[in-house]
Scaffold this motif. Structure first.
Motif, PDB file in Angstrom:
ATOM      1  N   TYR A  33       0.841  -1.188   0.000  1.00 21.43           N
ATOM      2  CA  TYR A  33       0.000   0.000   0.000  1.00 21.43           C
ATOM      3  C   TYR A  33       0.880   1.243   0.000  1.00 21.43           C
ATOM      4  O   TYR A  33       1.955   1.257   0.608  1.00 21.43           O
ATOM      5  N   ARG A  34       0.389   2.279  -0.667  1.00 25.48           N
ATOM      6  CA  ARG A  34       1.121   3.530  -0.754  1.00 25.48           C
ATOM      7  C   ARG A  34       0.675   4.488   0.342  1.00 25.48           C
ATOM      8  O   ARG A  34      -0.446   4.418   0.832  1.00 25.48           O
ATOM      9  N   GLY A  55       6.244  -0.567   7.437  1.00 26.30           N
ATOM     10  CA  GLY A  55       5.477   0.655   7.237  1.00 26.30           C
ATOM     11  C   GLY A  55       4.739   1.073   8.494  1.00 26.30           C
ATOM     12  O   GLY A  55       5.066   0.655   9.612  1.00 26.30           O
ATOM     13  N   GLN A  56       3.715   1.895   8.308  1.00 24.37           N
ATOM     14  CA  GLN A  56       2.972   2.428   9.456  1.00 24.37           C
ATOM     15  C   GLN A  56       1.549   2.758   9.035  1.00 24.37           C
ATOM     16  O   GLN A  56       1.317   3.295   7.954  1.00 24.37           O
ATOM     17  N   VAL A  57       0.611   2.445   9.924  1.00 27.99           N
ATOM     18  CA  VAL A  57      -0.814   2.685   9.665  1.00 27.99           C
ATOM     19  C   VAL A  57      -1.408   3.416  10.868  1.00 27.99           C
ATOM     20  O   VAL A  57      -1.113   3.074  12.017  1.00 27.99           O
ATOM     21  N   THR A  94     -11.109   4.250  11.264  1.00 26.55           N
ATOM     22  CA  THR A  94     -10.585   4.439   9.911  1.00 26.55           C
ATOM     23  C   THR A  94      -9.092   4.128   9.918  1.00 26.55           C
ATOM     24  O   THR A  94      -8.374   4.545  10.834  1.00 26.55           O
ATOM     25  N   ALA A  95      -8.617   3.391   8.927  1.00 26.58           N
ATOM     26  CA  ALA A  95      -7.201   3.014   8.837  1.00 26.58           C
ATOM     27  C   ALA A  95      -6.577   3.691   7.621  1.00 26.58           C
ATOM     28  O   ALA A  95      -7.012   3.476   6.496  1.00 26.58           O
ATOM     29  N   GLU A  96      -5.553   4.513   7.878  1.00 26.13           N
ATOM     30  CA  GLU A  96      -4.849   5.239   6.815  1.00 26.13           C
ATOM     31  C   GLU A  96      -3.376   4.865   6.818  1.00 26.13           C
ATOM     32  O   GLU A  96      -2.735   4.843   7.877  1.00 26.13           O
ATOM     33  N   VAL A  97      -2.830   4.588   5.650  1.00 27.25           N
ATOM     34  CA  VAL A  97      -1.417   4.237   5.521  1.00 27.25           C
ATOM     35  C   VAL A  97      -0.584   5.516   5.593  1.00 27.25           C
ATOM     36  O   VAL A  97      -0.772   6.435   4.798  1.00 27.25           O
ATOM     37  N   LEU A  98       0.342   5.577   6.560  1.00 22.55           N
ATOM     38  CA  LEU A  98       1.174   6.771   6.745  1.00 22.55           C
ATOM     39  C   LEU A  98       2.509   6.680   6.021  1.00 22.55           C
ATOM     40  O   LEU A  98       3.113   7.702   5.698  1.00 22.55           O
TER      41      LEU A  98
END
Length: 224
Positions: A33-34, A55-57, A94-98
């Motif tokens: 995921y970007r 990564g981080q979410v 809500t989950a957002e890719v950081l």
């Protein structure tokens, strides 16, 4: 290829052995995921649990006033949306890719068959989820009984990562801004800044490169 040993690094499976988690491996799908992508939004119906390899979410909710309240940050070997592990339902946040991330996705429709054939896995998951529920309840108790600084201290310990090597301190990812931390406990950035500076002067925490090392975790745990 994901190995059973890698899967055991997730707290959800840490009490198991490689043979216990082997039935899950064929059902974990690796996806990339970007930064900026939304994995799901609060209230959306879903059936997947996510495991972070890199990564981080960010997990967040919207307040009645329409503001964002950050609930958690998930980095390598964290998992989230476990509430959907056994059955489909609505995502509570809500989950957002950081950061550009590699995640493992597990669809829950395979879980009944796996758990029926593996009682050891079933018991381990029940114990882990029960422990997380107790920790969440304890954090709620802290929110109602401590000062703002005490709540921030408890948050630091909840977010803390294991030491990088034996004998080293646990730490918090310093990419979390003071505004982010304030959002997680409903206070001001200035209050977070004062508390952190106070703990630095007292030698309780120390900024090292990209992390805040917790030198005296017992003092944070007892902060009123």
């Amino acid at each position: 290829m994901l190995s059973p040993e890698q899967l055991l690094r997730f707290s959800l499976f840490s009490s198991l052995n490689p043979n216990d988690v082997a039935p899950l491996l064929p059902h974990l799908v690796e996806r990339r995921y970007r930064r900026g992508q939304l994995l799901f939004v609060e209230g959306e119906i879903g059936s997947s649990v996510y495991f972070v390899l890199s990564g981080q979410v960010k997990l967040s909710k919207s307040t009645p006033e329409g503001e964002e309240q950050i609930l958690d940050w998930c980095g390598p070997y964290d998992c989230f949306a476990e509430v959907l592990l056994l059955e489909a339902g609505s995502y509570p946040a809500t989950a957002e890719v950081l950061q550009d991330s590699i995640l493992l996705v597990l669809h829950n429709e395979v879980m009944p068959q796996i758990l029926e054939s593996s009682p050891v896995l079933s018991i381990a998951l029940i114990r882990t989820l029960s422990r997380r529920l107790r920790l969440a309840q304890e954090f709620i108790r802290i929110l109602t009984n401590r000062s703002t600084a005490g709540i921030l201290a408890a948050l630091f310990l909840r977010l803390a990562r294991p030491a990088l090597s034996p004998g080293q301190p646990i730490f918090v990812d310093a990419s979390l801004t003071h505004r982010d931390l304030a959002s997680m406990i409903g206070t001001s950035r200035e209050c977070v800044n004062r508390s952190i500076n106070n703990w630095k002067r007292s030698g309780i925490i120390k900024l090292v490169d990209d992390r805040l090392e917790i030198i005296k975790p017992n003092e944070l745990a007892d902060w009123p």
